[in-house]
Design a protein around this motif. Structure first.
Motif, PDB file in Angstrom:
ATOM      1  N   HIS A 171      16.101  50.417  22.078  1.00 52.27           N
ATOM      2  CA  HIS A 171      15.264  51.154  21.130  1.00 52.27           C
ATOM      3  C   HIS A 171      16.004  51.241  19.798  1.00 52.27           C
ATOM      4  CE1 HIS A 171      17.827  54.295  22.904  1.00 52.27           C
ATOM      5  NE2 HIS A 171      17.838  54.749  21.684  1.00 52.27           N
ATOM      6  N   ASP A 172      17.182  50.593  19.740  1.00 52.75           N
ATOM      7  CA  ASP A 172      18.051  50.669  18.569  1.00 52.75           C
ATOM      8  C   ASP A 172      17.785  49.470  17.663  1.00 52.75           C
ATOM      9  OD1 ASP A 172      21.583  51.320  18.191  1.00 52.75           O
ATOM     10  OD2 ASP A 172      20.270  50.183  16.878  1.00 52.75           O
ATOM     11  N   GLN A 173      17.209  49.742  16.497  1.00 50.89           N
ATOM     12  CA  GLN A 173      16.809  48.608  15.673  1.00 50.89           C
ATOM     13  C   GLN A 173      17.998  47.884  15.029  1.00 50.89           C
ATOM     14  OE1 GLN A 173      16.406  48.581  12.137  1.00 50.89           O
ATOM     15  NE2 GLN A 173      16.777  50.712  11.618  1.00 50.89           N
ATOM     16  N   ASP A 211      17.689  36.290  17.941  1.00 51.84           N
ATOM     17  CA  ASP A 211      17.100  35.140  17.253  1.00 51.84           C
ATOM     18  C   ASP A 211      15.709  35.552  16.797  1.00 51.84           C
ATOM     19  OD1 ASP A 211      19.193  33.303  17.668  1.00 51.84           O
ATOM     20  OD2 ASP A 211      18.526  32.970  19.730  1.00 51.84           O
ATOM     21  N   ARG A 212      14.976  36.156  17.742  1.00 48.30           N
ATOM     22  CA  ARG A 212      13.667  36.714  17.404  1.00 48.30           C
ATOM     23  C   ARG A 212      13.539  38.103  18.002  1.00 48.30           C
ATOM     24  NH1 ARG A 212       8.717  33.441  19.041  1.00 48.30           N
ATOM     25  NH2 ARG A 212      10.034  32.700  20.748  1.00 48.30           N
ATOM     26  N   ILE A 213      12.915  38.984  17.250  1.00 50.61           N
ATOM     27  CA  ILE A 213      12.645  40.346  17.701  1.00 50.61           C
ATOM     28  C   ILE A 213      11.172  40.429  18.090  1.00 50.61           C
ATOM     29  CG2 ILE A 213      12.506  42.767  16.991  1.00 50.61           C
ATOM     30  CD1 ILE A 213      14.702  42.222  14.948  1.00 50.61           C
ATOM     31  N   VAL A 214      10.905  41.105  19.201  1.00 47.70           N
ATOM     32  CA  VAL A 214       9.529  41.415  19.565  1.00 47.70           C
ATOM     33  C   VAL A 214       9.377  42.927  19.469  1.00 47.70           C
ATOM     34  CG1 VAL A 214       7.789  41.341  21.384  1.00 47.70           C
ATOM     35  CG2 VAL A 214       9.413  39.445  21.134  1.00 47.70           C
ATOM     36  N   VAL A 215       8.526  43.398  18.565  1.00 47.91           N
ATOM     37  CA  VAL A 215       8.308  44.841  18.426  1.00 47.91           C
ATOM     38  C   VAL A 215       7.104  45.227  19.282  1.00 47.91           C
ATOM     39  CG1 VAL A 215       7.861  46.758  16.858  1.00 47.91           C
ATOM     40  CG2 VAL A 215       9.198  44.797  16.069  1.00 47.91           C
ATOM     41  N   LEU A 216       7.359  46.134  20.220  1.00 50.83           N
ATOM     42  CA  LEU A 216       6.299  46.613  21.117  1.00 50.83           C
ATOM     43  C   LEU A 216       5.891  48.017  20.706  1.00 50.83           C
ATOM     44  CD1 LEU A 216       7.237  46.055  24.889  1.00 50.83           C
ATOM     45  CD2 LEU A 216       5.526  44.819  23.553  1.00 50.83           C
ATOM     46  N   ASP A 217       4.602  48.299  20.837  1.00 50.80           N
ATOM     47  CA  ASP A 217       4.145  49.681  20.731  1.00 50.80           C
ATOM     48  C   ASP A 217       2.980  49.851  21.694  1.00 50.80           C
ATOM     49  OD1 ASP A 217       4.132  52.325  19.757  1.00 50.80           O
ATOM     50  OD2 ASP A 217       2.487  51.847  18.408  1.00 50.80           O
ATOM     51  N   GLU A 218       3.050  50.878  22.510  1.00 46.49           N
ATOM     52  CA  GLU A 218       1.992  51.173  23.483  1.00 46.49           C
ATOM     53  C   GLU A 218       1.561  49.935  24.258  1.00 46.49           C
ATOM     54  OE1 GLU A 218      -1.107  53.332  21.534  1.00 46.49           O
ATOM     55  OE2 GLU A 218       0.236  54.951  20.944  1.00 46.49           O
ATOM     56  N   GLY A 219       2.560  49.167  24.719  1.00 42.94           N
ATOM     57  CA  GLY A 219       2.270  48.028  25.586  1.00 42.94           C
ATOM     58  C   GLY A 219       1.709  46.801  24.906  1.00 42.94           C
ATOM     59  N   MET A 220       1.738  46.782  23.564  1.00 39.07           N
ATOM     60  CA  MET A 220       1.240  45.613  22.828  1.00 39.07           C
ATOM     61  C   MET A 220       2.298  45.100  21.870  1.00 39.07           C
ATOM     62  SD  MET A 220      -2.653  46.686  21.880  1.00 39.07           S
ATOM     63  CE  MET A 220      -2.191  48.336  21.416  1.00 39.07           C
ATOM     64  N   VAL A 262      12.000  45.478  21.314  1.00 39.90           N
ATOM     65  CA  VAL A 262      12.341  46.764  20.740  1.00 39.90           C
ATOM     66  C   VAL A 262      11.064  47.588  20.570  1.00 39.90           C
ATOM     67  CG1 VAL A 262      12.167  46.021  18.318  1.00 39.90           C
ATOM     68  CG2 VAL A 262      13.808  47.776  18.925  1.00 39.90           C
ATOM     69  N   GLY A 263      11.217  48.888  20.620  1.00 43.73           N
ATOM     70  CA  GLY A 263      10.041  49.750  20.445  1.00 43.73           C
ATOM     71  C   GLY A 263      10.404  51.159  20.845  1.00 43.73           C
ATOM     72  N   PRO A 264       9.556  52.112  20.497  1.00 46.45           N
ATOM     73  CA  PRO A 264       9.866  53.509  20.801  1.00 46.45           C
ATOM     74  C   PRO A 264       9.896  53.770  22.307  1.00 46.45           C
ATOM     75  CG  PRO A 264       7.647  53.322  19.903  1.00 46.45           C
ATOM     76  CD  PRO A 264       8.263  51.969  19.809  1.00 46.45           C
ATOM     77  N   SER A 265      10.497  54.880  22.670  1.00 45.72           N
ATOM     78  CA  SER A 265      10.598  55.261  24.067  1.00 45.72           C
ATOM     79  C   SER A 265       9.201  55.338  24.690  1.00 45.72           C
ATOM     80  CB  SER A 265      11.298  56.628  24.120  1.00 45.72           C
ATOM     81  OG  SER A 265      11.379  57.046  25.442  1.00 45.72           O
ATOM     82  N   GLY A 266       9.063  54.756  25.891  1.00 44.63           N
ATOM     83  CA  GLY A 266       7.778  54.837  26.601  1.00 44.63           C
ATOM     84  C   GLY A 266       6.783  53.753  26.231  1.00 44.63           C
ATOM     85  N   CYS A 267       7.177  52.776  25.387  1.00 45.10           N
ATOM     86  CA  CYS A 267       6.211  51.768  24.944  1.00 45.10           C
ATOM     87  C   CYS A 267       6.053  50.624  25.946  1.00 45.10           C
ATOM     88  CB  CYS A 267       6.594  51.215  23.576  1.00 45.10           C
ATOM     89  SG  CYS A 267       8.046  50.146  23.613  1.00 45.10           S
TER      90      CYS A 267
END
Ligand SMILES: Nc1ncnc2c1ncn2[C@@H]1O[C@H](COP(=O)(O)OP(=O)(O)O)[C@@H](O)[C@H]1O
Ligand SMILES: [Mg+2]
Length: 351
Positions: A192-194, A202-211, A35-40
């Protein structure tokens, strides 16, 4: 079914780095939500996994085998896209069975497996219909059927519900959950929907700017976000953030001391106090460390949110009893639940 290991994945498009070193292990049968914002970089990451895009650096292993350079068809993963991309001139049964047909599977075996998939997805009554005779949700189920019939080691979903209206999205979310319970196939699901992330993973991975900003169970991310980004991304309405400082061991907000809830031994690096709407309550402004003006009240039936302007950049959101009738415009105080405070430093890291 399969375990998947990502090691040092990077992706550059020309001179722009979109994926900045992803290391992540997925256990056999796990449901992972990216999950993460658009373009991440969510879709890019998924396409690299599927083999539709080459990684600039790093490796991917499935069940311990390096598949980094392998063709999509050699990876045993099935992908479901946001656009269903069904064959318009083929009925539901032919759409679902198409991959088996091109693989040379016999007609009787195809019929048997199509019937089985149709039962799993509750599509039995629709097998003779063309895609244009189906609703959005039904089309998405056919797209999932096409992915299942190949008996993949893993499923990759890229925002599969984004094109559906809100109530259908809830239904399909439950369907996907049920399907995962039933088949237990390792799944990587991009959204992108939290709310989808919280309910499916089971597990969420939060991405931002490719990290990767944080990976963990929904509860871990909600209760102990490791940084300000995750704190504000997970949770709806989002966590309130207040600039603050610690002076002589005391927490200062709005240049007044927050006496009650101050945990002992706060480091002086604290720059932000985060509090979720349900961990705040309205109180007598004379007794409160935080005061402000009640600007809007949103009554939603099962819950109610009061929006209070305390002079910070953002208006504070406070969850209040829905039975409470509140007039706007007045001065209110805000109480904080002492054991539910989140502190972050200037760089946004949890302290
Ligand atoms: N083929 C491409 N060429 C150049 N830039 C791309 C390409 N595909 C994606 N990007 C860029 O990579 C970034 C991540 O895109 P994407 O993975 O689609 O994000 P998300 O799915 O999280 O919204 C964006 O800035 C996007 O513009
Ligand atoms: Mg995308």
């Amino acid at each position: 079914m399969a375990s998947i290991q990502l090691q040092g994945i990077e992706k550059w498009f020309d001179d722009t780095q979109v994926i900045k070193g992803i290391d992540f292990d997925i256990a056999d049968g796990e449901f992972i939500v990216l999950v993460g914002p658009s373009g991440c970089g969510k879709s890019t990451m998924l396409r690299i996994l599927a083999g539709l895009e080459d990684a600039t650096a790093g490796s991917i292993r499935i069940d311990g085998q390096d598949i980094t350079g392998k063709l999509p068809s050699e990876r045993g993963l099935s992908m479901v896209f946001q656009s269903y991309a069904l064959y318009p001139h083929m009925n539901v049964a032919s759409n679902i069975g198409f991959a088996l047909k091109t693989a040379g599977v016999g007609a009787a075996e195809i019929d048997r497996r199509v019937a089985e998939v149709a039962r799993t997805l509750r599509l039995e009554q629709l097998l003779d219909r063309l895609p244009k005779q189906l609703s959005g949700g039904q089309r998405q189920r056919v797209a999932i059927g096409r992915a299942i019939i190949r008996e993949p080691k893993g499923f990759l979903f890229d925002e599969p519900l984004s094109n559906l209206d809100a109530s259908l999205r809830v239904n399909m979310r439950l369907e996907i959950s049920r399907l995962h319970e039933e088949l237990g196939i390792t799944t990587i699901y991009v959204t992108h929907d939290q709310i989808e992330a919280m309910t499916l993973a089971d597990r969420i991975v939060v991405l931002d700017e490719g990290m990767i900003m944080q990976a963990g169970t929904p509860r871990e991310l909600y209760n102990r976000p490791l940084n300000k980004f995750v704190a504000e991304f997970i949770g709806s309405p989002k966590m309130n953030m207040m600039p603050c400082e610690v002076k002589d061991g005391r927490l200062l907000l709005q240049s007044s001391a927050v006496d009650g809830p101050t945990p002992t031994a706060l480091p002086s690096s604290v720059a932000w106090l985060g509090v979720r709407p349900e961990n705040m309550s309205l109180c007598d402004p004379e007794q409160a460390a935080i005061t402000g003006t009640l600007v809007v009240c949103e009554y939603l039936g099962a819950e109610q949110f009061a929006y209070v302007d305390c002079g910070f950049d953002d208006v504070m959101t406070v969850r209040v009893d829905p039975e409470m009738q509140l007039g706007t415009g007045g001065k209110v105080g805000i109480d904080l639940q002492a054991d539910r405070l989140h502190f972050f430093d200037q760089d946004g890291n949890r302290t």
